[in-house]
Design a protein around this motif. Sequence first.
Motif, PDB file in Angstrom:
ATOM      1  N   ASP A  62      -9.402  -8.675 -31.973  1.00 57.77           N
ATOM      2  CA  ASP A  62      -9.120  -9.282 -33.347  1.00 57.77           C
ATOM      3  C   ASP A  62      -8.186  -9.985 -32.507  1.00 57.77           C
ATOM      4  O   ASP A  62      -8.224 -10.927 -32.340  1.00 57.77           O
ATOM      5  N   ASP A  63      -6.659  -9.533 -32.553  1.00 55.13           N
ATOM      6  CA  ASP A  63      -6.115 -10.974 -32.143  1.00 55.13           C
ATOM      7  C   ASP A  63      -5.115 -10.700 -30.985  1.00 55.13           C
ATOM      8  O   ASP A  63      -4.265 -11.472 -30.204  1.00 55.13           O
ATOM      9  N   GLY A  64      -5.668  -9.535 -30.398  1.00 50.35           N
ATOM     10  CA  GLY A  64      -5.417  -9.304 -28.579  1.00 50.35           C
ATOM     11  C   GLY A  64      -3.993  -8.809 -27.935  1.00 50.35           C
ATOM     12  O   GLY A  64      -3.914  -8.438 -26.967  1.00 50.35           O
ATOM     13  N   GLN A  65      -3.174  -8.172 -29.435  1.00 51.35           N
ATOM     14  CA  GLN A  65      -2.204  -7.571 -28.751  1.00 51.35           C
ATOM     15  C   GLN A  65      -2.218  -5.842 -28.019  1.00 51.35           C
ATOM     16  O   GLN A  65      -3.905  -5.984 -27.677  1.00 51.35           O
ATOM     17  N   ILE A  66      -1.600  -5.719 -27.511  1.00 49.93           N
ATOM     18  CA  ILE A  66      -1.825  -4.337 -26.043  1.00 49.93           C
ATOM     19  C   ILE A  66      -2.280  -3.314 -27.459  1.00 49.93           C
ATOM     20  O   ILE A  66      -1.949  -2.911 -28.608  1.00 49.93           O
ATOM     21  N   GLU A  71       1.250   0.638 -26.710  1.00 49.87           N
ATOM     22  CA  GLU A  71       1.895   0.646 -26.815  1.00 49.87           C
ATOM     23  C   GLU A  71       3.697   0.484 -26.687  1.00 49.87           C
ATOM     24  O   GLU A  71       4.377   0.113 -26.504  1.00 49.87           O
ATOM     25  N   ASP A  72       3.970   2.112 -26.432  1.00 49.32           N
ATOM     26  CA  ASP A  72       4.944   2.735 -26.729  1.00 49.32           C
ATOM     27  C   ASP A  72       5.386   2.451 -25.074  1.00 49.32           C
ATOM     28  O   ASP A  72       6.452   2.206 -24.116  1.00 49.32           O
ATOM     29  N   PHE A  73       4.054   2.628 -23.616  1.00 50.16           N
ATOM     30  CA  PHE A  73       4.464   1.894 -22.998  1.00 50.16           C
ATOM     31  C   PHE A  73       4.510   0.942 -22.293  1.00 50.16           C
ATOM     32  O   PHE A  73       5.588   1.128 -21.254  1.00 50.16           O
ATOM     33  N   TYR A  74       4.068   0.320 -23.190  1.00 46.87           N
ATOM     34  CA  TYR A  74       3.925  -1.239 -22.621  1.00 46.87           C
ATOM     35  C   TYR A  74       5.129  -1.365 -23.536  1.00 46.87           C
ATOM     36  O   TYR A  74       6.726  -2.242 -22.409  1.00 46.87           O
ATOM     37  N   ASP A  75       6.399  -0.725 -24.206  1.00 45.39           N
ATOM     38  CA  ASP A  75       7.853  -1.411 -24.619  1.00 45.39           C
ATOM     39  C   ASP A  75       8.618   0.113 -24.178  1.00 45.39           C
ATOM     40  O   ASP A  75       9.512  -0.986 -23.452  1.00 45.39           O
ATOM     41  N   GLU A  76       8.249   0.873 -22.953  1.00 46.17           N
ATOM     42  CA  GLU A  76       8.909   1.616 -22.635  1.00 46.17           C
ATOM     43  C   GLU A  76       8.895   1.327 -20.194  1.00 46.17           C
ATOM     44  O   GLU A  76      10.024   1.359 -19.381  1.00 46.17           O
ATOM     45  N   TYR A  97     -13.140 -13.881 -30.578  1.00 47.58           N
ATOM     46  CA  TYR A  97     -12.282 -13.669 -31.402  1.00 47.58           C
ATOM     47  C   TYR A  97     -11.624 -15.017 -30.868  1.00 47.58           C
ATOM     48  O   TYR A  97     -11.316 -15.924 -29.441  1.00 47.58           O
ATOM     49  N   ASP A  98     -10.345 -15.717 -31.041  1.00 47.41           N
ATOM     50  CA  ASP A  98      -9.647 -16.751 -30.826  1.00 47.41           C
ATOM     51  C   ASP A  98      -9.183 -16.685 -29.309  1.00 47.41           C
ATOM     52  O   ASP A  98      -8.946 -17.541 -28.730  1.00 47.41           O
ATOM     53  N   VAL A  99      -8.207 -15.658 -29.007  1.00 46.12           N
ATOM     54  CA  VAL A  99      -8.006 -15.501 -27.561  1.00 46.12           C
ATOM     55  C   VAL A  99      -9.254 -14.263 -26.610  1.00 46.12           C
ATOM     56  O   VAL A  99      -8.482 -13.365 -27.602  1.00 46.12           O
ATOM     57  N   PHE A 100      -9.631 -14.805 -25.343  1.00 42.54           N
ATOM     58  CA  PHE A 100     -10.297 -14.048 -24.813  1.00 42.54           C
ATOM     59  C   PHE A 100      -8.878 -12.782 -24.242  1.00 42.54           C
ATOM     60  O   PHE A 100      -8.432 -13.313 -23.392  1.00 42.54           O
ATOM     61  N   CYS A 101      -8.772 -11.236 -24.331  1.00 43.58           N
ATOM     62  CA  CYS A 101      -8.267 -10.804 -23.803  1.00 43.58           C
ATOM     63  C   CYS A 101      -6.727 -11.215 -23.824  1.00 43.58           C
ATOM     64  O   CYS A 101      -6.549 -10.526 -21.932  1.00 43.58           O
ATOM     65  N   GLU A 102      -6.533 -11.379 -24.836  1.00 41.77           N
ATOM     66  CA  GLU A 102      -5.010 -11.551 -24.359  1.00 41.77           C
ATOM     67  C   GLU A 102      -3.459 -10.298 -24.240  1.00 41.77           C
ATOM     68  O   GLU A 102      -3.151 -10.769 -23.496  1.00 41.77           O
TER      69      GLU A 102
END
Length: 152
Positions: A62-66, A71-76, A97-102
């Motif tokens: 989709d939009d390439g987010q984590i 997510e929790d790991f990334y935030d910590e 998708y619009d951005v590859f492997c974001e």
Amino acid sequence: MRKILVLCSSCTGNTEMMAKAIVYYIQKQKHHVVYKSFEFDVIEVEELLDYDLVLIGTHSADDGQIPYEAEDFYDELSEVDLEGRLMGVFGSGESFYDVFCESIEIMGDQLEHLGAKLVPERLKVELEPDNEDIIRCEVFAEKACAMIHKVL
């Protein structure tokens, strides 16, 4: 023997295939490697400090987010001192998708921002890795292992 942690988030199994190729290569180099999945294992950011090298794989859609499970790991991540720590990022995505492997870029940027020293390549694979991609995973693992030998 160096201690290496490989973390992975894989929705379709593509990033998991990459991670397993990386783990297999590292094992052949006689390093101690631990593999953990964001989906099934408890992963505390403090664990990163117990390893000589940490490689993080994420899928992108989709939009390439984590991915949700990471997510929790990334935030910590900002809660531990990653200054000078050897790390790398890899993963799979779809160029539809619009951005590859974001998500790989987002994770890599965060690690660099926190002072980690990254494997020069942010390894990205389109969908399911083929034989050529598996070789690229092995080269990525080789470069990562070489970084350990230069630093330690």
